[in-house]
Design an enzyme around this catalytic site. Structure first.
Site, short mmCIF file in Angstrom:
data_model
loop_
_atom_site.label_atom_id
_atom_site.label_comp_id
_atom_site.label_asym_id
_atom_site.label_seq_id
_atom_site.Cartn_x
_atom_site.Cartn_y
_atom_site.Cartn_z
N ASP A 200 7.44 -1.09 -4.68
CA ASP A 200 8.81 -1.29 -5.18
C ASP A 200 9.62 -2.14 -4.19
O ASP A 200 10.76 -2.50 -4.46
CB ASP A 200 9.51 0.04 -5.52
CG ASP A 200 9.72 0.91 -4.30
OD1 ASP A 200 9.18 0.60 -3.22
OD2 ASP A 200 10.45 1.93 -4.42
N SER A 201 8.98 -2.51 -3.06
CA SER A 201 9.59 -3.50 -2.16
C SER A 201 9.83 -4.81 -2.90
O SER A 201 10.55 -5.67 -2.42
CB SER A 201 8.68 -3.74 -0.94
OG SER A 201 7.35 -3.98 -1.35
N ASP B 90 3.60 1.65 -7.51
CA ASP B 90 4.61 2.42 -6.78
C ASP B 90 5.62 2.96 -7.77
O ASP B 90 6.30 2.18 -8.46
CB ASP B 90 5.30 1.44 -5.81
CG ASP B 90 5.81 2.11 -4.56
OD1 ASP B 90 5.62 3.33 -4.41
OD2 ASP B 90 6.38 1.39 -3.72
N LYS C 282 1.78 5.75 -6.40
CA LYS C 282 2.29 6.22 -5.10
C LYS C 282 3.66 6.85 -5.32
O LYS C 282 4.47 6.34 -6.09
CB LYS C 282 2.38 5.07 -4.10
CG LYS C 282 2.97 5.51 -2.76
CD LYS C 282 2.82 4.46 -1.68
CE LYS C 282 3.86 3.39 -1.73
NZ LYS C 282 5.25 3.85 -1.60
N GLU D 95 6.96 8.87 -3.16
CA GLU D 95 7.55 9.16 -1.85
C GLU D 95 7.98 10.63 -1.75
O GLU D 95 8.46 11.21 -2.73
CB GLU D 95 8.79 8.27 -1.64
CG GLU D 95 8.46 6.80 -1.53
CD GLU D 95 9.67 5.91 -1.26
OE1 GLU D 95 10.78 6.44 -1.03
OE2 GLU D 95 9.50 4.68 -1.29
N GLU E 13 5.04 5.88 7.11
CA GLU E 13 5.89 4.70 7.38
C GLU E 13 6.86 4.99 8.52
O GLU E 13 7.62 5.96 8.46
CB GLU E 13 6.64 4.28 6.11
CG GLU E 13 7.55 3.08 6.37
CD GLU E 13 8.03 2.35 5.13
OE1 GLU E 13 7.56 2.67 4.01
OE2 GLU E 13 8.89 1.45 5.28
O1 KIV Z 1 7.04 -0.71 -1.56
C1 KIV Z 1 6.29 -0.97 -0.62
O2 KIV Z 1 5.95 -2.12 -0.34
C2 KIV Z 1 5.80 0.17 0.16
C3 KIV Z 1 4.94 -0.11 1.35
C4 KIV Z 1 5.72 -0.75 2.42
C5 KIV Z 1 4.21 1.08 1.82
O3 KIV Z 1 6.06 1.28 -0.18
#
Ligand code: KIV
Length: 296
Positions: A47-48, A86, A115, A117, A185
Site C-alpha cells: 500500500d506504499s 497488502d 499482508k 499490519e 519494520e
Molecule cells: O507497503 C509496503 O510497501 C510495505 C513494505 C514496506 C513492507 O508494507
C-alpha cells in the site's frame, strides 16, 4: 524455454535457516515483469503505492479498489514470484466477515497471500479467520504505517525493554496463529535477531538489521525513482529518476532542433505523395522527403 519453478507459501517457509528471502514491492505490469525476471522470491503489492505511485502523503487514503487494480496488473506481469497483496487501511478493521471478504478479493485478483499490519488480540482473531478461509497471511509489526497517527509518526519501534518485549510477544502470537512470514519494520537489529530466532516462520526485515530471514525494500526507493523522503535503511542501487530526466531532456532537445524523428524512424512510401504534390504544390522540405522515398 524452461518454465520457472513457482515460489509457493510452503517454499517460502522452507527457506528459513537455509536461504535468505528477497522481497521487493511492485505496483504494475512493467515493474512486476522486472522484479520477477530479476529473480525476486516475493513481490509485495504494497500500500506504499499510495505514496510512491499515487502521490498521497501516507498510506491511509488507499482503498481496496486501488489495491485490487494494481494487484491484477502485477499478477499479469509475474511468472514465478509469490505475489502478496497488502490489505489497506480499514479493509480488515471493521468486522471479521468484511475482512475475510476483502482478503478473498485479493485472492480473486490473483494474489497468493495477503499482508496485514498489527498483532493485537482482535487482529489475531481476524488473521485466524482469514487463514481459515485458506488465505495465507503475512504479518507485519514494528512500524506499521497504517497506524502512523497512533504511533505519532514514522519512528523506530521497540526502543525500550517493554516495547521490545511487546514486539517479541506480537511476533510469537502471529507465528502461533499461522502466519507464513512476518515483516519487521523499523525495529532495532538486536530485537529483530532475537525474534527471528524465536519464531518458526521466516521474518522479512525493512530497517530491522541483517539477521532477519529475508529483506524487503520499496521498488522506487531501491531504483532511485522516488525523490520524496527516503529513510536511513534504504540502499539506492540506481538513480533512475535522474536518468529518466536526462533522457527526456535529450528527447526534447532533439524535437526542438528537428533531429527527431529521422528517416529511419519515419514511414516513407514512394509515389504516395505525387498526386498531392501536383494538386497542392509543395515546399522544398516536402520535395526532399518525396525524393528520399523514391530513392528507397
Ligand atoms: O507497503 C509496503 O510497501 C510495505 C513494505 C514496506 C513492507 O508494507
Amino acid at each position: 524455454m524452461d518454465t520457472p519453478k513457482k515460489v509457493t507459501v510452503p517454499s517460502i517457509r522452507a527457506m528459513k535457516g537455509s536461504s535468505r528471502i528477497g522481497m521487493l514491492t511492485a505496483y504494475d505490469y512493467p515493474s512486476a515483469r522486472i522484479v520477477d525476471a530479476a529473480g525476486c522470491d516475493i513481490i509485495l503489492v504494497g500500500d506504499s503505492l499510495g505514496m510512491v505511485v499515487l502521490g498521497y502523503p501516507d498510506t491511509l487514503s488507499v482503498t481496496v479498489g486501488d489495491m485490487l487494480h494494481h494487484t491484477r496488473a502485477v499478477v499479469r506481469g509475474n511468472q514465478r514470484a509469490l505475489v502478496v497483496g497488502d490489505m489497506p487501511y480499514l479493509s480488515y478493521h471493521i468486522s471479521i466477515e468484511e475482512s475475510v471478504r476483502n482478503a478473498g478479493e485479493f485472492i480473486r485478483a490473483g494474489a497468493h497471500a495477503v499482508k496485514i499490519e498489527g498483532a493485537k488480540p482482535k487482529r489475531i482473531e481476524t488473521i485466524e479467520a482469514i487463514l481459515s478461509a485458506e488465505i495465507p497471511v503475512m504479518g507485519h509489526i514494528g512500524l506499521t504505517p497504517q497506524s502512523v497517527n497512533a504511533l505519532g509518526g514514522f519512528k523506530l519501534q521497540g526502543k525500550n525493554a517493554d516495547d521490545a518485549r511487546r514486539l517479541a510477544d506480537e511476533a510469537m502470537a502471529l507465528d502461533q496463529a499461522g502466519c507464513f512470514s512476518i515483516v519487521l519494520e523499523c525495529v532495532p537489529a538486536e530485537v529483530a535477531a532475537i525474534i527471528t530466532e524465536r519464531v518458526s516462520c521466516p521474518t522479512i526485515g525493512i530497517g530491522a538489521g541483517a539477521h532477519c530471514d529475508g529483506q524487503v525494500l520499496v521498488y522506487h526507493d531501491l531504483l532511485g525513482l522516488y525523490d520524496g523522503r527516503t529513510p536511513k535503511f534504504v540502499r539506492r542501487y540506481a538513480t533512475l529518476a535522474e536518468d529518466a530526466k536526462a533522457a527526456i531532456g535529450r528527447y526534447l532537445e532533439d524535437v526542438r532542433e528537428g533531429r527527431f524523428p529521422n528517416e529511419a524512424e519515419s514511414f516513407l512510401v514512394a509515389g504516395v505523395a505525387e498526386e498531392l504534390k501536383r494538386l497542392y504544390g509543395s515546399r522544398e522540405a516536402v520535395d526532399n522527403v518525396v525524393e528520399i522515398a523514391k530513392a528507397q
